[in-house]
Design an enzyme around this catalytic site. Structure first.
Site, mmCIF file in Angstrom:
data_model
loop_
_atom_site.group_PDB
_atom_site.id
_atom_site.type_symbol
_atom_site.label_atom_id
_atom_site.label_comp_id
_atom_site.label_asym_id
_atom_site.label_seq_id
_atom_site.Cartn_x
_atom_site.Cartn_y
_atom_site.Cartn_z
ATOM 1 N N GLN A 247 -18.805 23.985 57.118
ATOM 2 C CA GLN A 247 -20.263 24.141 57.085
ATOM 3 C C GLN A 247 -21.001 22.819 57.308
ATOM 4 O O GLN A 247 -22.228 22.825 57.402
ATOM 5 C CB GLN A 247 -20.703 24.748 55.748
ATOM 6 C CG GLN A 247 -20.251 26.185 55.536
ATOM 7 C CD GLN A 247 -20.845 27.151 56.565
ATOM 8 O OE1 GLN A 247 -21.848 26.859 57.224
ATOM 9 N NE2 GLN A 247 -20.208 28.301 56.717
ATOM 10 N N LYS B 252 -18.575 27.114 64.578
ATOM 11 C CA LYS B 252 -19.669 26.873 63.634
ATOM 12 C C LYS B 252 -20.481 25.645 64.010
ATOM 13 O O LYS B 252 -21.343 25.204 63.241
ATOM 14 C CB LYS B 252 -19.119 26.731 62.212
ATOM 15 C CG LYS B 252 -18.554 28.037 61.641
ATOM 16 C CD LYS B 252 -18.279 27.921 60.162
ATOM 17 C CE LYS B 252 -17.273 28.932 59.672
ATOM 18 N NZ LYS B 252 -17.862 30.250 59.391
ATOM 19 N N CYS C 251 -16.550 35.648 51.774
ATOM 20 C CA CYS C 251 -15.244 35.026 51.528
ATOM 21 C C CYS C 251 -15.304 34.070 50.350
ATOM 22 O O CYS C 251 -14.678 33.005 50.356
ATOM 23 C CB CYS C 251 -14.714 34.321 52.775
ATOM 24 S SG CYS C 251 -14.288 35.450 54.082
ATOM 25 N N ASP D 239 -13.006 20.583 53.416
ATOM 26 C CA ASP D 239 -13.333 21.721 54.264
ATOM 27 C C ASP D 239 -14.746 21.479 54.799
ATOM 28 O O ASP D 239 -15.727 21.689 54.089
ATOM 29 C CB ASP D 239 -13.248 22.995 53.427
ATOM 30 C CG ASP D 239 -13.737 24.222 54.192
ATOM 31 O OD1 ASP D 239 -14.278 24.058 55.309
ATOM 32 O OD2 ASP D 239 -13.598 25.336 53.665
ATOM 33 N N HIS E 22 -14.125 28.661 49.821
ATOM 34 C CA HIS E 22 -13.963 29.790 50.744
ATOM 35 C C HIS E 22 -12.510 30.273 50.650
ATOM 36 O O HIS E 22 -11.617 29.483 50.386
ATOM 37 C CB HIS E 22 -14.282 29.271 52.151
ATOM 38 C CG HIS E 22 -14.358 30.321 53.214
ATOM 39 N ND1 HIS E 22 -13.236 30.835 53.841
ATOM 40 C CD2 HIS E 22 -15.412 30.929 53.791
ATOM 41 C CE1 HIS E 22 -13.607 31.712 54.756
ATOM 42 N NE2 HIS E 22 -14.918 31.800 54.748
HETATM 43 C C1 LIG Z 1 -16.739 26.729 53.913
HETATM 44 C C2 LIG Z 1 -15.908 27.477 54.899
HETATM 45 N N1 LIG Z 1 -14.588 27.219 54.993
HETATM 46 C C3 LIG Z 1 -13.802 27.842 55.878
HETATM 47 C C4 LIG Z 1 -14.294 28.801 56.735
HETATM 48 C C5 LIG Z 1 -13.347 29.485 57.678
HETATM 49 O O1 LIG Z 1 -13.588 29.121 58.997
HETATM 50 P P1 LIG Z 1 -12.859 29.893 60.190
HETATM 51 O O2 LIG Z 1 -13.067 31.359 59.944
HETATM 52 O O3 LIG Z 1 -13.563 29.422 61.394
HETATM 53 O O4 LIG Z 1 -11.422 29.513 60.162
HETATM 54 C C6 LIG Z 1 -15.661 29.098 56.677
HETATM 55 C C7 LIG Z 1 -16.294 30.093 57.570
HETATM 56 O O5 LIG Z 1 -16.097 31.278 57.521
HETATM 57 C C8 LIG Z 1 -16.477 28.429 55.734
HETATM 58 O O6 LIG Z 1 -17.786 28.692 55.646
#
Ligand SMILES: Cc1ncc(COP(=O)(O)O)c(C=O)c1O
Ligand SMILES: Cc1ncc(COP(=O)(O)O)c(C=O)c1O
Lengths: 138, 409, 409, 138
Positions: free
Chosen positions: B206, B229, B367, B203, B124
């Protein structure tokens, strides 16, 4: 229904069979627009006459139905007008979508009025127009 | 596997799901972007503001003690949820993005020119751009483990040789890909990384709300996730870090609450986690997150995981039956995320069309722009399931895709 | 000035105030640390989670559009509240601390060795340590405008000569001191700074909820405040910045939502404000803050300011009657904040004693450690008033201080 | 009532008239403790005999009643015991406050038991003890 207002028949038609699709070689100028939300990209090509009139226009798009149709419809209204008239048309079109502008003189472009209820699609509807501006400037 | 029954038991806890959109019942299939909230969480937040709010840490009066206790209890709750050795390993952040930025700055600034940062091509943007910035600041180099084909598998057998050939200092990878739906073997990867003295960051955006998670079993150095999430409030997330590592790192943001002592010239930092929580924290968010984790445990994290896998497999199988549809992600086990290109129809049009039927999908690059481009795509449509989703909603999804083909085709 | 009547009209909007502490009715006099929440704000947050939550920006489905609209409406609400030229000048942050960190990094990294950063000696740690860090990173030098004596006045007539003699690039100062209660002449200061080409940042943490604020009238380049100090949720705050300045600055945190385009090697940033909002923002927090600002406007910001000044003056006058008490802050007009040393009694003991009577005070250095030390103190006790406080509560404060002297004396 | 349990009479007494206040010159060792929450500071001085027994103890504090009284009461229990015995006493005292430890052998220090209900005052009650540990370590 909102959705059918957005995807009017003429829009689906121009999406499925976009007009003036393709590349114009130099000395035609080109300009691109990019939508970060979805990665969509539109390139517009403009051939201007020595007197400053638009002689021909074309575009290439990797884009959604709204964007493709808006750009296709746009190309139909540019032939024979000047750069300034084209930019005035752009402003009128954007005002029509964002400020409830009157929309007279927009012709078939008024079919994009459904975007007013979908502000998140505004970028789609105007992307080709920003590419046009870039092409006219360059 | 038999069809799961979680939605039958828990769906009614989510008031937002009981609404119509464009006259159709809402089918919320955008859970990878953000999940919804059970009444327990919403009420915990209200209760906090109605009964116990005050600024934390510095206060000696009753409300402030109560708020501090609730806030620190939430930290312990997160520690237990992740099976962290200690709650001092738990730093509250705004979300996954901030947690990774924190590590990429506070840990990342020890990187030297030509040190390697190893990522996968499926990261991401939140786990990509902060490392690009760290590389730019320090001269370190980015390396990528390739993602191959639409199935999007990383060839993990290559990991050892990359670690042997490149001076990799940190490996940062996603647990579950938010656009491919694949589940990476993080424990095995961390074991190999540790053997080579490589620091690891997972990370877990998910995965945190979707399965049991045990940082000690995974063996990672850092792990990040977002409250929104996993049924929790917006504006709150977590960085887990091994305490020794955290205590060696300089602060990230500075201000009140994170210093031992300060004069006009300089300051001395508190140990972790407080070193990394400058200023008034998102107290209600932490407390709401604690309530969300309680809720998820009461649903059963193993059960949620099975439910996810059931929907992932079912959705993948049914979508593959649509000839025009190009499905991304693994053929085998997968999370409840399906991302696809429907004929020549642009994802925006698919999503708008589905929305018209009350079905909430996401369209775009999710993203994951470099990956989506590598696969020769601009954007995909994505459906992502959670334990409150039903078989009926999956049926509606399949139906709406057929209609979209008829409409735009 | 006659006694104000705001509490009579608005106190019942705050459910938390209607409780007993140690058997006594709560008198919440810790508003400079954090204010309380009217039902409107609490319900707005609940309503958002119950009806409209989804991730913002990237979404085309109905819930996501609604959430985006609410979030961006909150940005416009903040812009109107501050009389900002445009809502594109409004960046949502976690709070004042993060807003100042953002500026000290993203703007601060243009500082060169020996460039000057000018602060006052009364700055909160949040407006001190980030600049110490910026100075350390860039070689810039910190300069301080002295605070003189217990009244804590800065001699503003010296400002011009400092700006003439030192190569000052930025002046960052608090609008209202959270421990002295003095109100700095920010518009006049910014006018002088502008004349010398000096960038200005106003820490409005203590003023944003307490008086009309107009960034154009003040003429500052940046201004920061926290939601939780003006009836808003925790975890949300605001950085106002002049749009041209913001657009020249590199991003602070990086990740999703803030890029135009990214590949494996690098990325291109969106313009402000989105450039500075990486990742999923605190959507509910922004919406709750919008509701809080609506609420404050309905109470009347001029009225709140008059109420503050009334309580500040009354409290100061009555506390000065206690012979053992050493009061900090100005003799004349002041905000509703009184900070004091009671005989030889330690602030912790004063606060614990008051708490026993249901009165919530704060004790400590109030994140003003260098100033408190300069005044020869370790810690002070502090009472801070808001428009829901009553004369009775002030009476109870005075009484409890007399009892504390008897008890510990 | 909780409050009077915290501020017991013996605590107020030791707060108002702290015992063993003052400085011991070298070769006595010294150690300090600092409470970031309020800026409190306690310095403890320890004079040990060649055989490793504590001969005399004193302290200086800029601190609240709980901290001052806890340190004052502490100094009364240290004379003649060894370093190890002093550290064992410290552990026993901290366990008494934090883990409901039995508190036998703590004597008057048990008066600080009220801190159990005020966890935010724990730092106050133990600050002098951390200073003691620092002083014993050199
Ligand atoms: C795999 C992953 N990493 C990071 C993020 C970023 O999370 P956040 O926008 O809550 O900081 C997301 C979600 O958008 C994601 O799906
Ligand atoms: C003057 C001042 N500046 C900055 C801050 C920091 O605000 P926050 O903790 O909400 O970031 C505060 C409050 O603690 C304050 O009073």
């Amino acid at each position: 229904m909102d959705f059918d207002e957005l995807y009017q028949e003429i829009i689906l038609d121009h999406y499925k069979r976009p007009r003036n699709c393709g590349v114009l070689p130099p000395p035609a100028t080109r300009g691109s627009g990019f939508n970060p939300a979805c990665g969509d990209e539109v390139t517009v090509f403009v051939q201007q006459s020595p007197e400053g009139k638009i002689q021909s226009v074309s575009f290439q798009a990797q884009a959604c139905a709204i964007c493709t149709a808006s750009t296709s419809l746009m190309t139909l209204q540019l032939k024979g007008i000047t750069r300034e008239e084209a930019l005035a048309l752009q402003r009128k079109f954007i005002d029509f979508l964002t400020k409830e502008g009157p929309g007279d003189g927009l012709g078939n472009l008024r079919a994009l009025g459904g975007v007013r209820k979908f502000p998140q699609r505004l970028k789609c509807a105007t992307l080709g127009w920003h590419a046009l501006e870039a092409a006219l400037n360059g | 596997m038999t069809a799961p029954t979680l939605a039958e038991r828990f769906r009614e806890d989510f008031p937002i799901l009981d609404q119509t959109v464009h006259g159709k019942p809402l089918a919320y299939l955008d859970n990878a972007a953000s999940t919804q909230h059970p009444v327990e969480v919403i009420e915990e937040i209200s209760r906090y503001y109605r009964e116990s709010h005050a600024n934390v840490h510095r206060g000696l009066h009753a409300l402030s003690s109560r708020a501090t206790e609730l806030y620190e209890h939430a930290r312990q709750r997160v520690a237990a949820y992740l099976n962290s050795e200690s709650s001092e390993s738990i730093v509250f952040t705004r979300g996954t993005t901030e947690a990774i930025n924190l590590v990429a700055c506070a840990w990342g600034d020890r990187l030297k020119p030509d040190d390697g940062i190893l990522l996968t091509e499926m990261e991401h943007h939140a786990n990509l751009i902060p490392w690009q910035m760290a590389a730019r600041r320090t001269g370190a180099k980015l390396h990528f483990l390739a993602v191959n084909g639409d199935e999007g598998q990383v060839d993990w057998t290559r990991l050892e040789s990359v670690l042997e050939q490149q001076p990799i200092r940190i490996l940062a990878l996603t647990h579950i890909s938010n656009s491919l739906g694949c589940i990476n073997p993080v424990a095995e990867v961390c074991r190999i990384a540790r053997k080579h003295g490589v620091t690891t960051l997972i990370d877990a955006a998910q995965s945190a709300g979707h399965m049991p998670l045990d940082v000690q079993a995974i063996g990672c150095d850092f792990l990040a996730f977002s409250g929104h999430k996993c049924c929790g409030p917006t504006g709150i997330g977590v960085l887990y870090g091994r305490k020794e590592l955290l205590d060696q790192m300089p602060p990230y943001q500075t201000g009140g609450e994170m210093i031992v002592s300060v004069n006009f010239e300089g300051a001395e930092w508190k140990p972790a986690p407080h070193r990394f929580e400058a200023g008034t924290p998102h107290i209600a968010g932490a407390i709401g997150l604690g309530a969300a984790l309680d809720y998820l445990d009461s649903v059963g994290r193993k059960e949620i995981q099975e439910n996810d896998h059931y929907f992932g497999r079912q959705a993948a199988a049914r979508l593959r039956e649509i000839p025009e549809l190009r499905l991304l992600g693994p053929a085998g086990e997968r999370a409840g995320i399906v991302s696809f290109q429907l004929g020549k129809i642009h994802a925006h049009d698919v999503v708008a069309f589905a929305d018209q039927q009350g079905i909430a999908l996401r369209g775009g690059h999710h993203c994951n722009q470099p990956l989506i481009r590598k696969l020769g795509l601009i954007a995909t449509a994505r459906a992502s399931f959670y334990f409150y989703n039903t078989e009926t909603e999956l049926d509606r999804l399949v139906r709406v895709l057929h209609s979209a083909i008829a409409y735009f085709g």
